[in-house]
Write a protein that holds these residues in place. Structure first.
Motif, mmCIF file in Angstrom:
data_model
loop_
_atom_site.group_PDB
_atom_site.id
_atom_site.type_symbol
_atom_site.label_atom_id
_atom_site.label_comp_id
_atom_site.label_asym_id
_atom_site.label_seq_id
_atom_site.Cartn_x
_atom_site.Cartn_y
_atom_site.Cartn_z
ATOM 1 N N GLY A 19 -15.510 6.170 -0.460
ATOM 2 C CA GLY A 19 -16.766 7.053 -1.127
ATOM 3 C C GLY A 19 -15.825 9.107 -0.645
ATOM 4 O O GLY A 19 -16.108 9.416 -1.873
ATOM 5 N N GLY A 20 -14.959 8.975 -0.136
ATOM 6 C CA GLY A 20 -14.473 10.323 -0.160
ATOM 7 C C GLY A 20 -14.047 9.790 -1.256
ATOM 8 O O GLY A 20 -12.954 10.697 -2.459
ATOM 9 N N LEU A 21 -12.776 8.468 -1.513
ATOM 10 C CA LEU A 21 -11.924 8.255 -3.348
ATOM 11 C C LEU A 21 -12.902 9.091 -4.494
ATOM 12 O O LEU A 21 -12.426 9.498 -5.073
ATOM 13 C CB LEU A 21 -11.595 7.385 -3.437
ATOM 14 C CG LEU A 21 -10.745 7.034 -2.406
ATOM 15 C CD1 LEU A 21 -9.539 5.528 -2.115
ATOM 16 C CD2 LEU A 21 -9.442 7.765 -2.539
ATOM 17 N N ILE A 22 -13.771 8.341 -3.941
ATOM 18 C CA ILE A 22 -15.702 9.128 -5.603
ATOM 19 C C ILE A 22 -15.104 10.314 -5.444
ATOM 20 O O ILE A 22 -15.763 10.633 -6.650
ATOM 21 C CB ILE A 22 -16.398 8.026 -4.629
ATOM 22 C CG1 ILE A 22 -16.568 6.618 -4.970
ATOM 23 C CG2 ILE A 22 -17.401 8.729 -6.283
ATOM 24 C CD1 ILE A 22 -15.927 5.595 -6.716
ATOM 25 N N ILE A 23 -15.879 10.869 -4.298
ATOM 26 C CA ILE A 23 -15.725 12.639 -5.015
ATOM 27 C C ILE A 23 -15.015 13.114 -5.182
ATOM 28 O O ILE A 23 -14.781 13.789 -5.788
ATOM 29 C CB ILE A 23 -16.460 12.572 -2.888
ATOM 30 C CG1 ILE A 23 -17.401 11.994 -2.531
ATOM 31 C CG2 ILE A 23 -16.683 14.905 -3.106
ATOM 32 C CD1 ILE A 23 -18.241 12.431 -3.021
ATOM 33 N N ASP A 29 -20.776 12.679 -8.791
ATOM 34 C CA ASP A 29 -22.112 12.896 -9.466
ATOM 35 C C ASP A 29 -22.409 11.463 -10.803
ATOM 36 O O ASP A 29 -23.310 11.815 -11.766
ATOM 37 C CB ASP A 29 -22.590 13.452 -10.068
ATOM 38 C CG ASP A 29 -21.443 14.161 -11.620
ATOM 39 O OD1 ASP A 29 -20.149 13.740 -11.431
ATOM 40 O OD2 ASP A 29 -21.296 15.625 -12.039
ATOM 41 N N MET A 30 -21.719 10.393 -10.499
ATOM 42 C CA MET A 30 -21.905 9.811 -12.019
ATOM 43 C C MET A 30 -22.848 8.599 -11.670
ATOM 44 O O MET A 30 -23.122 8.052 -10.217
ATOM 45 C CB MET A 30 -20.163 8.934 -12.848
ATOM 46 C CG MET A 30 -20.800 7.427 -13.190
ATOM 47 S SD MET A 30 -19.062 6.686 -13.184
ATOM 48 C CE MET A 30 -18.384 7.923 -14.492
ATOM 49 N N PRO A 31 -23.227 8.131 -12.504
ATOM 50 C CA PRO A 31 -24.414 7.066 -12.023
ATOM 51 C C PRO A 31 -24.103 6.109 -11.534
ATOM 52 O O PRO A 31 -23.041 5.367 -12.410
ATOM 53 C CB PRO A 31 -25.944 6.803 -13.658
ATOM 54 C CG PRO A 31 -24.909 7.542 -14.268
ATOM 55 C CD PRO A 31 -23.950 8.823 -14.045
ATOM 56 N N LEU A 38 -17.067 1.359 -14.596
ATOM 57 C CA LEU A 38 -15.958 2.160 -14.429
ATOM 58 C C LEU A 38 -14.720 1.299 -13.269
ATOM 59 O O LEU A 38 -13.481 0.722 -13.974
ATOM 60 C CB LEU A 38 -15.704 3.600 -14.098
ATOM 61 C CG LEU A 38 -14.481 4.050 -14.082
ATOM 62 C CD1 LEU A 38 -14.078 4.174 -15.323
ATOM 63 C CD2 LEU A 38 -14.987 5.999 -13.560
ATOM 64 N N LEU A 39 -14.995 1.069 -12.136
ATOM 65 C CA LEU A 39 -14.856 0.326 -10.763
ATOM 66 C C LEU A 39 -14.873 -1.345 -11.552
ATOM 67 O O LEU A 39 -12.953 -1.480 -11.760
ATOM 68 C CB LEU A 39 -14.874 -0.027 -10.056
ATOM 69 C CG LEU A 39 -15.343 1.426 -9.368
ATOM 70 C CD1 LEU A 39 -16.986 1.761 -7.222
ATOM 71 C CD2 LEU A 39 -14.639 1.784 -9.286
ATOM 72 N N ARG A 45 -8.620 -4.094 -15.492
ATOM 73 C CA ARG A 45 -7.209 -3.217 -16.254
ATOM 74 C C ARG A 45 -5.844 -3.648 -15.275
ATOM 75 O O ARG A 45 -4.632 -3.328 -15.650
ATOM 76 C CB ARG A 45 -7.331 -1.860 -16.717
ATOM 77 C CG ARG A 45 -8.247 -2.206 -17.663
ATOM 78 C CD ARG A 45 -8.684 -0.268 -18.201
ATOM 79 N NE ARG A 45 -7.200 0.234 -18.652
ATOM 80 C CZ ARG A 45 -7.004 1.408 -18.673
ATOM 81 N NH1 ARG A 45 -8.272 2.308 -18.127
ATOM 82 N NH2 ARG A 45 -5.865 1.746 -18.862
ATOM 83 N N VAL A 46 -5.852 -3.848 -14.095
ATOM 84 C CA VAL A 46 -4.577 -3.366 -12.840
ATOM 85 C C VAL A 46 -4.275 -4.847 -12.672
ATOM 86 O O VAL A 46 -3.130 -4.388 -12.105
ATOM 87 C CB VAL A 46 -5.032 -2.912 -11.746
ATOM 88 C CG1 VAL A 46 -5.475 -1.393 -11.411
ATOM 89 C CG2 VAL A 46 -5.681 -3.910 -10.997
ATOM 90 N N ARG A 47 -4.965 -5.749 -13.644
ATOM 91 C CA ARG A 47 -3.934 -7.883 -13.491
ATOM 92 C C ARG A 47 -2.850 -6.959 -13.596
ATOM 93 O O ARG A 47 -1.735 -8.047 -13.676
ATOM 94 C CB ARG A 47 -4.808 -8.180 -14.324
ATOM 95 C CG ARG A 47 -6.406 -8.356 -13.074
ATOM 96 C CD ARG A 47 -6.340 -9.622 -13.680
ATOM 97 N NE ARG A 47 -8.091 -9.691 -12.773
ATOM 98 C CZ ARG A 47 -9.428 -10.508 -12.926
ATOM 99 N NH1 ARG A 47 -9.202 -10.451 -14.266
ATOM 100 N NH2 ARG A 47 -9.960 -10.544 -11.786
ATOM 101 N N ASP A 48 -2.222 -6.137 -14.910
ATOM 102 C CA ASP A 48 -1.293 -5.785 -15.537
ATOM 103 C C ASP A 48 -0.820 -4.898 -15.023
ATOM 104 O O ASP A 48 -0.711 -4.025 -14.527
ATOM 105 C CB ASP A 48 -1.569 -5.348 -17.093
ATOM 106 C CG ASP A 48 -0.244 -4.884 -17.545
ATOM 107 O OD1 ASP A 48 0.929 -4.875 -17.527
ATOM 108 O OD2 ASP A 48 -0.581 -4.165 -18.931
ATOM 109 N N PRO A 49 0.963 -5.046 -14.601
ATOM 110 C CA PRO A 49 1.248 -5.132 -13.424
ATOM 111 C C PRO A 49 1.766 -3.544 -13.921
ATOM 112 O O PRO A 49 2.196 -2.545 -13.108
ATOM 113 C CB PRO A 49 2.927 -5.591 -13.467
ATOM 114 C CG PRO A 49 2.406 -7.350 -13.904
ATOM 115 C CD PRO A 49 0.961 -6.583 -14.607
ATOM 116 N N GLU A 50 2.456 -2.913 -15.554
ATOM 117 C CA GLU A 50 2.558 -1.756 -15.840
ATOM 118 C C GLU A 50 1.380 -0.740 -15.368
ATOM 119 O O GLU A 50 1.611 0.139 -15.306
ATOM 120 C CB GLU A 50 2.691 -2.162 -17.622
ATOM 121 C CG GLU A 50 3.766 -0.485 -17.717
ATOM 122 C CD GLU A 50 4.706 -1.507 -19.241
ATOM 123 O OE1 GLU A 50 4.453 -1.020 -19.635
ATOM 124 O OE2 GLU A 50 5.453 -2.410 -19.129
#
Length: 65
Positions: A19-23, A29-31, A38-39, A45-50
């Motif tokens: 939760g702290g990372l989100i803040i 305040d994102m729905p 987004l997550l 996307r992070v499956r691509d190592p680059e």
């Protein structure tokens, strides 16, 4: 019983950290449905190592500021 309490405490601590990372990212305040989308998109996307490395560098930079 103590083991269960320790597991619950660890779970609660992890959720607080996340939760702290989100803040910190300015997304508090994102729905919720948009945030989850987004997550999920980021997870794919992070499956691509680059791209994962780009995200890691950007995150490390934000932690320093």
């Amino acid at each position: 019983m103590r083991e269960r309490t320790d597991e619950r405490r660890a779970d609660a601590h992890l959720k607080i950290q996340l939760g702290g990372l989100i803040i910190k990212a300015g997304l508090g305040d994102m729905p919720r449905d948009q945030l989850l989308g987004l997550l999920l998109d980021g997870r794919e996307r992070v499956r691509d190592p680059e791209i994962a490395e780009q995200f890691a560098r950007r995150g490390a930079k934000e932690f320093k500021s």
